[in-house]
Design a protein around this motif. Structure first.
Motif, PDB file in Angstrom:
ATOM      1  N   PRO A   1      -7.382  45.783 -18.105  1.00  0.00           N
ATOM      2  CA  PRO A   1      -6.472  46.198 -17.030  1.00  0.00           C
ATOM      3  C   PRO A   1      -5.396  45.154 -16.764  1.00  0.00           C
ATOM      4  CG  PRO A   1      -8.418  45.242 -16.067  1.00  0.00           C
ATOM      5  CD  PRO A   1      -8.640  45.224 -17.564  1.00  0.00           C
ATOM      6  N   ASP A   2      -4.354  45.605 -16.089  1.00  0.00           N
ATOM      7  CA  ASP A   2      -3.361  44.686 -15.534  1.00  0.00           C
ATOM      8  C   ASP A   2      -3.904  44.242 -14.175  1.00  0.00           C
ATOM      9  OD1 ASP A   2      -1.166  43.553 -14.126  1.00  0.00           O
ATOM     10  OD2 ASP A   2       0.240  44.590 -15.432  1.00  0.00           O
ATOM     11  N   LEU A   3      -4.319  42.990 -14.081  1.00  0.00           N
ATOM     12  CA  LEU A   3      -4.975  42.516 -12.862  1.00  0.00           C
ATOM     13  C   LEU A   3      -4.014  42.360 -11.698  1.00  0.00           C
ATOM     14  CD1 LEU A   3      -7.448  39.823 -14.237  1.00  0.00           C
ATOM     15  CD2 LEU A   3      -7.865  42.235 -13.752  1.00  0.00           C
ATOM     16  N   LYS A   4      -2.719  42.404 -11.974  1.00  0.00           N
ATOM     17  CA  LYS A   4      -1.741  42.330 -10.887  1.00  0.00           C
ATOM     18  C   LYS A   4      -1.306  43.721 -10.450  1.00  0.00           C
ATOM     19  CE  LYS A   4       2.914  40.697  -9.734  1.00  0.00           C
ATOM     20  NZ  LYS A   4       4.118  39.984 -10.223  1.00  0.00           N
ATOM     21  N   LEU A   5      -0.843  44.516 -11.407  1.00  0.00           N
ATOM     22  CA  LEU A   5      -0.194  45.782 -11.057  1.00  0.00           C
ATOM     23  C   LEU A   5      -1.108  46.995 -11.167  1.00  0.00           C
ATOM     24  CD1 LEU A   5       3.212  45.246 -12.922  1.00  0.00           C
ATOM     25  CD2 LEU A   5       2.653  44.742 -10.542  1.00  0.00           C
ATOM     26  N   GLY A   6      -2.209  46.869 -11.880  1.00  0.00           N
ATOM     27  CA  GLY A   6      -3.073  48.022 -12.084  1.00  0.00           C
ATOM     28  C   GLY A   6      -3.874  48.385 -10.853  1.00  0.00           C
ATOM     29  N   PRO A   7      -4.577  49.523 -10.901  1.00  0.00           N
ATOM     30  CA  PRO A   7      -5.414  49.927  -9.762  1.00  0.00           C
ATOM     31  C   PRO A   7      -6.477  48.878  -9.477  1.00  0.00           C
ATOM     32  CG  PRO A   7      -5.884  51.250 -11.724  1.00  0.00           C
ATOM     33  CD  PRO A   7      -4.660  50.469 -12.028  1.00  0.00           C
ATOM     34  N   GLY A   8      -6.640  48.580  -8.193  1.00  0.00           N
ATOM     35  CA  GLY A   8      -7.610  47.563  -7.791  1.00  0.00           C
ATOM     36  C   GLY A   8      -7.135  46.161  -8.089  1.00  0.00           C
TER      37      GLY A   8
ATOM     38  N   ASP B   1       8.527  48.858 -12.979  1.00  0.00           N
ATOM     39  CA  ASP B   1       7.088  48.808 -12.862  1.00  0.00           C
ATOM     40  C   ASP B   1       6.468  49.471 -14.098  1.00  0.00           C
ATOM     41  OD1 ASP B   1       4.527  48.575 -11.205  1.00  0.00           O
ATOM     42  OD2 ASP B   1       4.592  50.716 -11.659  1.00  0.00           O
ATOM     43  N   PRO B   2       5.629  48.757 -14.866  1.00  0.00           N
ATOM     44  CA  PRO B   2       5.087  49.345 -16.097  1.00  0.00           C
ATOM     45  C   PRO B   2       4.343  50.658 -15.872  1.00  0.00           C
ATOM     46  CG  PRO B   2       4.629  46.984 -16.002  1.00  0.00           C
ATOM     47  CD  PRO B   2       5.177  47.367 -14.663  1.00  0.00           C
ATOM     48  N   GLY B   3       3.568  50.716 -14.780  1.00  0.00           N
ATOM     49  CA  GLY B   3       2.854  51.961 -14.488  1.00  0.00           C
ATOM     50  C   GLY B   3       3.798  53.108 -14.207  1.00  0.00           C
ATOM     51  N   THR B   4       4.912  52.811 -13.535  1.00  0.00           N
ATOM     52  CA  THR B   4       5.902  53.848 -13.239  1.00  0.00           C
ATOM     53  C   THR B   4       6.573  54.332 -14.520  1.00  0.00           C
ATOM     54  OG1 THR B   4       6.285  52.918 -11.054  1.00  0.00           O
ATOM     55  CG2 THR B   4       7.999  54.368 -11.922  1.00  0.00           C
ATOM     56  N   VAL B   5       6.866  53.410 -15.416  1.00  0.00           N
ATOM     57  CA  VAL B   5       7.443  53.804 -16.710  1.00  0.00           C
ATOM     58  C   VAL B   5       6.507  54.771 -17.421  1.00  0.00           C
ATOM     59  CG1 VAL B   5       8.093  52.964 -19.001  1.00  0.00           C
ATOM     60  CG2 VAL B   5       8.819  51.704 -16.971  1.00  0.00           C
TER      61      VAL B   5
END
Length: 908
Positions: free
Chosen positions: A284-291, A429-433
């Motif tokens: 996971p992305d520990l900064k931007l990911g869920p949790g 935001d990578p998740g938004t992309v």
């Protein structure tokens, strides 16, 4: 809860163990042997102090190269010292991040002071504001540093006119000293994009411009950024005064509903639905990911920004201090606060160790098990599977508490959004992309940049905080609706044109937020109907008609006292609204095609009647009383009540002069006709009504625009061509004196039935059809009018039957009525009537949607998927492929009927 375990008791031994696992730490050993010797001899604290001292002293060095070398060597020492402290557990997280930040402060100030000195300038009036993690003393191991640099134009460089240019040069010099990669590496990657409107402002922003920006279009996410702001370099006192000046922007004692709703909506857009699989992801992305870390930071900052205006003790820059304050205030349960605090420290600890691998600004655990095993071991864990499970559990707890934030408001405004939709900050935001890609958008960065500009108030609709808040709340639903059209890029482009054309967006955005189906309708309209979308872009106020109709379903009564231009505008406003409503209902299957044709035609009838009345009043005002009677007849599609969106009006104007004034009457009625044409077709501030075509009048373009009833009678019986009589079958009086209109209709029907012998008429009709085929070929496969077997063929068959029927009662302007009457009179067989009526109904259903949506005849590959779906629906076909098959069958049937009744198109 997962623990970060020390690798050894002593800093040197812990660093040595870390260097066996992290390539970057191993490189430090080779690149800074003196630092390693100091670490061995005196420990990490002494090495850290030495690094700080060297960074501070760099400001006094003479040359640029000396400054750069000193700062880079100090950075290597500092990284070695911090890694030793962190991996040995010699200092808690807040001390580790605090030390990283303290070094950054010294390095930035040294670079700025050197840059100023080298240009012969003093720091007076120029200052650096640390933002983000740097502002909160929370920098990570390989962090970029977020800053904004300002200058007071009245103070810096003694207030010279070029102060702004000089300030920007100093900033570029400073960033070069920090960022440039040499044999010793770099000091820090810097990011100045948190300054006001970074796409439009220079690197150094004047304090005056910044004050105006934050007062007028500063956003809630920027307020959250400025929670952490502090002066860190340059003219520190000027920086502190600037932060104090912005305090009312950041900390509002009373936040209105729209500001709170905006903050909550920002939260809804971040991982608004997280599946279990997301939390089980071992990489996971520990900064931007869920949790992740951002969720903890946002959990704290949103509550600070909402309540901190009234409660100053909540205004802590540091995340954990802010969390403790929220617990003390009773806003967060103590157990929740404890879990989030522990999770934050664990996630930040892992984040540091990820970055120790290669000194990269990344927050993602490696996908490769070998690399992830290294991270686990750096955290003191040998069992990778157990480490992965523990990380997942930590993230699950964070995400649970994060999702509970504003949970009640979430239930009130449920959204089906899956994945990130974040348009705040400065990076994509990578998740938004990823979310936008899943929605079908081909260029997510374009979407993100456009929305970010809207949030910065770069369109009238979002220049108020309420407008920005409403937009934030609508975005997830809006983008999902675009995705459902199957044409998301097109929908977004046209929505942009519509949205940026709004003079004030509050009312429109409120309507879209409060009317359940309106947003979906709007997006679908924009995606599949470019013609209607252009109308909306020019006149966005028409959208209001969908939810707050004016009540003017019937035409307005014109004021005789109003001037001609005012009457024209009044009718245009009414027509625009009615036309839009008809088109919208047709597009969204709320009005069948046949009823739409009648609605368009009735609307045009009313407009002709109103404008004729206005033209008569104006003509009488200028040229005296009306010298007789006039009638306006409709021909073509209007005559047959088959009007489509954007149709021209084929009109004929007939008058009957009073006894003794025939000569003068001609002049009066000519002026009347000219004013009528102007009233209908001229462009005003409210647009135009229709294009007017008068070419079907007696003698065509060479004839007078208004024809006397006697001349009309004589021409139709003595001079009219067969094709003119064919066109005359569609005559329908629409305005003026009813008795005169009826006389004209009777003359037309008599002339149509009586005239040339049947054989000569049939020859004329065949010749006319062949000439039309040669001179006006179809413009595409879906040119429903001109394609072989299309509407022209159908009309020719029907009009020939009328001309040859021998009965005036068979001459009717509407296709269905004429075909059925001709069948009853034996002029057409029952099968022929069925072919004509069913084919016409089918083609009309297509044409109504086609003309509304694209306004032109195209090939099928130019139809959007949404339009294909809508066309199939309009014709009761399961799929567009079924529609194509039926279209081929219908045109073949009409072509066969034309060959049988009139003849083939080919002349060989």
């Amino acid at each position: 809860m997962l623990e970060i375990r020390p690798l050894a008791d002593s800093g040197h031994d812990a660093f040595d163990a870390g260097a066996q696992l992290a390539p970057y730490l191993a490189r430090l050993v080779r690149r800074a042997p003196d630092a390693l010797a100091l670490l061995k001899a005196d420990g990490p604290a002494v090495l850290a102090a030495d690094a700080m001292k060297q960074a501070e002293a760099a400001a006094g060095l003479e040359t640029r190269d000396e400054v750069m070398a000193a700062l880079r060597q100090a950075k290597l020492k500092n990284h070695m010292a911090v890694a030793a402290m962190d991996l040995s557990g010699a200092a808690p997280l807040q001390d580790i991040t605090g030390h990283l930040t303290g070094f950054a402060d010294l390095a930035v100030d040294a670079a700025l002071q050197s840059a100023l000195r080298m240009r012969g300038l003093k720091p007076d009036g120029m200052f650096v504001i640390a933002l983000g993690k740097m502002g909160a003393f929370e920098l990570n191991y390989s962090s970029d540093i977020d800053m904004a640099i300002f200058y007071d134009p009245a103070v810096f460089a003694e207030g010279v006119p070029e102060a702004g240019e000089l300030a920007s040069k100093v900033v570029r010099d400073t960033m070069g000293l920090l960022e440039e990669i040499t044999g010793d590496g770099y000091v820090f990657r810097t990011d100045l994009r948190l300054r006001p409107d970074p796409g439009s402002t220079p690197p150094a922003v004047s304090t005056q411009m910044a004050e105006i920006y934050y007062e007028s279009v500063g956003q809630n996410w920027e307020r959250m950024v400025w929670i952490k702001a502090r002066s860190c370099a340059g003219d520190m006192k000027a920086g502190e005064r600037f932060i104090a000046m912005l305090e009312p922007f950041v900390w509002r004692r009373h936040m209105d509903y729209w500001a709170i709703a905006d903050v909550q909506a920002i939260k809804r857009m971040i991982n608004s639905q997280t599946g279990a699989s997301d939390l089980a992801d071992p990489s996971p992305d520990l900064k931007l990911g869920p949790g992740g870390i951002r969720e903890i930071e946002f959990f704290v900052q949103t509550q600070q920004i909402i309540m901190g205006g009234r409660n100053s003790f909540l205004r802590h820059k540091k995340t954990l201090k802010g969390l403790d304050a929220l617990v003390a205030a009773g806003s967060v349960d103590a157990a929740v606060g404890e879990e989030l605090s522990q999770a934050y420290q664990v996630l930040r600890g892992i984040e540091h160790r990820i970055q120790m691998l290669e000194d990269q600004q990344t927050h993602r655990l490696p996908k490769e098990e070998e690399a992830r095993t290294r991270v686990a071991k750096l955290c003191g864990h040998e069992d990778l599977a157990g480490f992965d499970r523990a990380v997942s559990e930590v993230r699950a707890r964070v995400n649970h508490h994060y999702r509970d934030l504003f949970a009640e408001e979430e239930r009130k405004q449920e959204t089906a959004t899956r994945g990130n939709l974040v348009f705040t900050g400065v990076d994509d935001d990578p998740g938004t992309v990823e979310t936008l890609k899943k929605y079908g958008f081909s260029d997510p960065s374009r979407i993100i940049a456009t929305v970010a500009n809207w949030h910065r108030g770069k369109t009238p609709a979002t220049r108020t905080e309420r407008g920005r808040g409403l937009l934030t709340g609508l975005l997830p639903e809006l983008l999902e609706a675009m995705s459902r059209t199957g044409e998301p890029d097109t929908a977004f482009t046209r929505f942009t044109r519509f949205f940026e054309g709004l003079s004030s967006g509050i009312q429109t955005l409120s309507m879209l937020a409060n009317e359940g189906t309106l947003l979906e309708d709007l997006v679908t309209t924009l995606a599949i109907a470019p013609r209607l979308s252009q109308t909306l872009s020019r006149q966005p106020g028409l959208l209001e008609a969908l939810v707050t109709p004016s009540g003017q379903e019937y035409p307005p009564a014109l004021s005789r006292e109003a001037d001609f231009e005012s009457q024209m505008d009044e009718v245009r406003r009414w027509q625009n609204e009615r036309a839009f409503l008809i088109g919208h209902r047709l597009l969204h299957s709320r009005l069948p095609a046949q009823q739409a044709a009648l609605a368009w035609s009735d609307l045009a009838d009313h407009c002709v009647q109103l404008m004729a009345e206005a033209a008569a009043i104006e003509t009488a005002r200028r040229y005296g009383p009306q010298p007789g009677h006039w009638s306006i007849g409709a021909l073509g599609k209007l005559g047959g009540k088959e009007l489509t969106a954007g149709s021209d009006l084929d009109l004929i104007i007939i008058f009957d002069a009073e006894e003794g004034v025939a000569g003068e009457a001609g002049h009066w009625f000519t002026k009347f006709a000219q004013r009528l044409i102007t009233a209908i077709s001229v462009e005003t501030a409210e647009g135009s009504l229709y294009e007017v075509d008068m070419r079907l009048r007696p003698s065509g373009r060479s004839g007078p625009v208004a024809t006397s009833i006697k001349a009309f009678d004589r021409y139709q019986h003595e001079d009219a061509w067969t094709w003119e009589l064919m066109a005359l079958t569609r005559l329908r009086p629409v305005a003026g004196d009813e008795a005169l209109g009826q006389r004209a209709l009777e003359i037309a029907r008599h002339a149509i039935i009586h005239g040339k012998p049947e054989a000569e008429r049939k020859t004329d009709i065949l010749d006319m059809r062949r000439r039309l085929w040669k001179e006006r070929p179809p413009r595409g496969d879906w040119d429903l009018k001109l394609v072989e077997g299309g509407l022209i063929d159908l009309e020719f068959v029907l009009q020939q039957a009328m001309l040859l029927s021998g009965k005036e009662d068979c001459v009717l302007p509407m296709v269905i009525d004429a075909a059925e009457t001709l069948g009853e009179e034996g002029a057409l067989s029952a099968d022929e009537v069925e072919t004509i009526t069913s084919s016409f109904t089918f083609l009309q259903s297509i044409q109504q949607i086609q003309r509304l949506a694209v306004g032109a005849e195209l090939t099928a590959d130019m139809f959007s998927q949404g339009l294909k779906t809508r066309l199939a629906l309009a014709t009761n076909c399961e799929t567009f492929e079924d529609l194509e098959a039926r279209y081929r069958a219908v045109t073949t049937a009409i072509s066969s009927l034309r060959c049988k009744k009139i003849g083939p198109l080919a002349t060989d």
